[in-house]
Design a protein around this motif. Sequence first.
Motif: not given
Length: 281
Positions: A48-57, A64-65, A80-91
């Motif tokens: 996992n890593w942090t990046q400034k934009d939504a590139s590559n998905g 956070s921005s 999340a897609e397979k179990i039908g849920m939205n995804l939220e990432i917490v750092k």
Amino acid sequence: MKKRTLLLSLFLCLSLALGGCGAKDAETTNDAKDTLTVAMECSYAPYNWTQKDASNGAVPIKDSSDFAFGYDVMMAKHIAEKIGMNLEIVKSDWDSLVPAVQSGIVDCVIAGQSITSERMQSVDFTKPYYYASIVALVKSDGKYANAAGVSDLAGATCTSQLNTVWYDVCLPQIKDANILAAQDTAPAMLVALKAGTCDLIVTDMPTAMAACATDPSLKLLDFTGSDDNFEVSDEEINIGISLQKGNTELADKINGVLSEMTEDDFKKMMSDAIAVQPLSN
């Protein structure tokens, strides 16, 4: 008559307004129930890593921005897609991951955690979502570049990440090693190696592969299959998803998704992550 009509109108408006608020509250509650909240460091490439934009998905990081991506994010999105849920990432910091899932602040942790018996006293784990062999990483022009086994690393100055099997179990296996203080993060241990603070670090295969892909001055030493390898148990190299104790409903759902994936699926996802990781990580 006009006063009664006016009062009736006000009553109807107030009822509609309150009804609307109730609907919004219910909608918010339902959204929360339908969201899979996943914690990770967002600084542990290629997991996992942090990046400034939504590139590559990449996925937005909560409060956070910035955005998060990597193998763990790809896996979280798939689950999340397979179990039908939205995804939220917490750092979250590495040492805060287990407390976060224990307290219920997050639903689970997908962060390259080994499934150790010690961690299992605090949290439950899914079946492995990656099997990560342990390797050493050195400078390609360093004195240990031609090491063929752990015994060849004798006397090395070394370090690794805090609270990992790499630091706690593997480094002490190097004879006469000068073991420096543990580093807080994976990037920090890589900085120590590149700066010459140490001769080598011990980490897992994906982390080492990712580091070598972005820095040709590094060399990966893999002693797998030899009689002179780091001695670790399966639990120490099986990577799993941690959940709050007793959360069998979510564990069953996630295990169902993982059961449908093959070893080749895991390897391809990791290769895809390494291919797009930012140089800064």
